[in-house]
Enzyme design. Sequence first.
Site, PDB file in Angstrom:
ATOM      1  N   SER A 252       0.860  -1.180   0.000  1.00  0.00           N
ATOM      2  CA  SER A 252       0.000   0.000   0.000  1.00  0.00           C
ATOM      3  C   SER A 252       0.890   1.221   0.000  1.00  0.00           C
ATOM      4  CB  SER A 252      -0.891   0.018   1.233  1.00  0.00           C
ATOM      5  OG  SER A 252      -0.172   0.569   2.314  1.00  0.00           O
ATOM      6  N   LYS A 253       0.304   2.325  -0.472  1.00  0.00           N
ATOM      7  CA  LYS A 253       1.155   3.500  -0.667  1.00  0.00           C
ATOM      8  C   LYS A 253       1.571   4.132   0.652  1.00  0.00           C
ATOM      9  CE  LYS A 253      -2.914   6.142  -1.841  1.00  0.00           C
ATOM     10  NZ  LYS A 253      -3.760   6.580  -2.870  1.00  0.00           N
ATOM     11  N   ARG A 254       1.045   3.644   1.759  1.00  0.00           N
ATOM     12  CA  ARG A 254       1.515   4.139   3.060  1.00  0.00           C
ATOM     13  C   ARG A 254       3.001   3.834   3.262  1.00  0.00           C
ATOM     14  NH1 ARG A 254      -1.405   5.569   7.602  1.00  0.00           N
ATOM     15  NH2 ARG A 254       0.339   4.883   8.858  1.00  0.00           N
ATOM     16  N   ARG A 255       3.441   2.684   2.740  1.00  0.00           N
ATOM     17  CA  ARG A 255       4.835   2.283   2.954  1.00  0.00           C
ATOM     18  C   ARG A 255       5.748   2.713   1.807  1.00  0.00           C
ATOM     19  NH1 ARG A 255       4.171  -1.716   7.171  1.00  0.00           N
ATOM     20  NH2 ARG A 255       2.703  -0.421   8.273  1.00  0.00           N
ATOM     21  N   ARG A 467       6.126  12.587   2.043  1.00  0.00           N
ATOM     22  CA  ARG A 467       6.114  11.493   3.028  1.00  0.00           C
ATOM     23  C   ARG A 467       7.481  11.331   3.672  1.00  0.00           C
ATOM     24  NH1 ARG A 467       4.740   5.848   0.984  1.00  0.00           N
ATOM     25  NH2 ARG A 467       6.950   5.553   1.355  1.00  0.00           N
TER      26      ARG A 467
END
Length: 500
Positions: A252-255, A467
């Site tokens: 997922s784009k969180r990581r 980020r």
Amino acid sequence: MSVRTRIAPSPTGAPHLGTAYVGLINRVFADARGGAFVVRIEDTDQARSSRASEVAILEALRWLGISWDEGPDVGGPHGAYRQSERLDIYHRHADDLINTGAAFRCFCTPERLAEVRRAQISARETPRYDGRCLDLSQDEIDARLAAGEKSVVRLKVPEEGICSFEDQLRGEIQVPWMQVDMQVLMKSDGFPTYHMAACIDDHLMGISHLIRGEEWLSSVPKQQLLVNAFDWQMPRLVHLPLIRNPDGSKLSKRRNPTSIDYYRRIGILPEALLNYLGTLGWSMPDERDIFSLDEMRSAFDLARIKTSAPVFDPVKLRNFNGRYVRALDSEAFVARYAAWLSESDALARIAALVQERTEAFEDIARQVDYLVGSRATLNPEDFDNPRLETDRQLEILAFVSWSFEGLERWQRDEIHACCKTMCDALEMKFRDFLWPLFLAISGRPVSLPLFDSMAVIGRDVTLMRCRDAIECLGGISKKREKSLRKVFEAMGPFNRHSVQ
Ligand code: GLU
């Protein structure tokens, strides 16, 4: 049997690595069996689908070297290839299902359904539709429809027994019907749900092998009911394991960035990315890891797909890419680098920014370093600013990233308008508001114009740099993120700007 495979991306965001991975397997499987590969656009979620996302997905697949035999852009005998253009087909089939008793009209309001759900959860039952509208009389249905009451069409599901089906990678799978919900097939806005549209299209498009992500395994029982109701044949099923981050969490784009465009922007070669995707969960018979699409095609065998979760590791991808870069002859290296530099007109746009700030050409390189390459590594002290606490800076970076994700057009004026509205909502001075953004994007507090810079490096790289800046400032815990999201949602939206 003629082999036909497909992918069915939803055009609701940036082109995802998962789409490319599943697309690659579908493409090579079809090729290995002399078959055809179809791209179908699943744009039934009206609110979230956009043509820009569709174009970006097709362009990213093309860039990677994945081609398709039928699709919305190239046409084909089974069109239309966009679900939004097939609504009459779904309506006809929904009527058939109602007439044969395989589906029923349901008038339950969202409030009532939420109430039922709450009660079931507190009674520790699996939340599911409670069957209230199952046995409405035809007269009542007609009267309620005539009165303009909103309704959906739901699938009837057996009360007991077991659904069993075969997955080519996993063998026989059994699901008790009790665990299957009476799925909505047609929504009150007249659009079909995934289950309805995908099942009908897979049949009408002659799909012989359904090769898709394992998150869709749970939809098979519903699909089986539909296929039986229409007296069709189930396609062969192949559910690919989900790609994971190196820490085992779902990709997922969180990581890590999940957008294909991000990897294109940072200068990963398409053939290296495609090859790397090919090594995820599949291996060549001789176990070598560098191979071309043609080689994968000729050696492809579904039996070599592993069911353990494949890991997408951006560090490994870089390493892989390095091997490809070093293998280029010097002429190709120059040509590929020059082509990358001038992609999307970046050089011309950069030139327009630096010309008025240049006395001699030697002035250029240090101004544009972060536009033509990665930006300098940040340290927490870089963000020190007596007028701006760290928490405030984190908040700005988070809010900005969230609204950038939904910004329709990635262009200077829209980016500027989005930031300005947010800054006003936060009642800040624009100069202060921009402080952490300058650092995040260029690595320094002053650089070439910020919004032009963001437009040049692209949305995905911008988001990644924000980020990274958030991480540098100590990150945002899940709990804090939750409360920030609430504040953000109460203030927004900031990204509905369309600047003429
Ligand atoms: N639209 C679905 C997706 O975005 C397609 C799932 C399928 O392949 O059936 O993943």
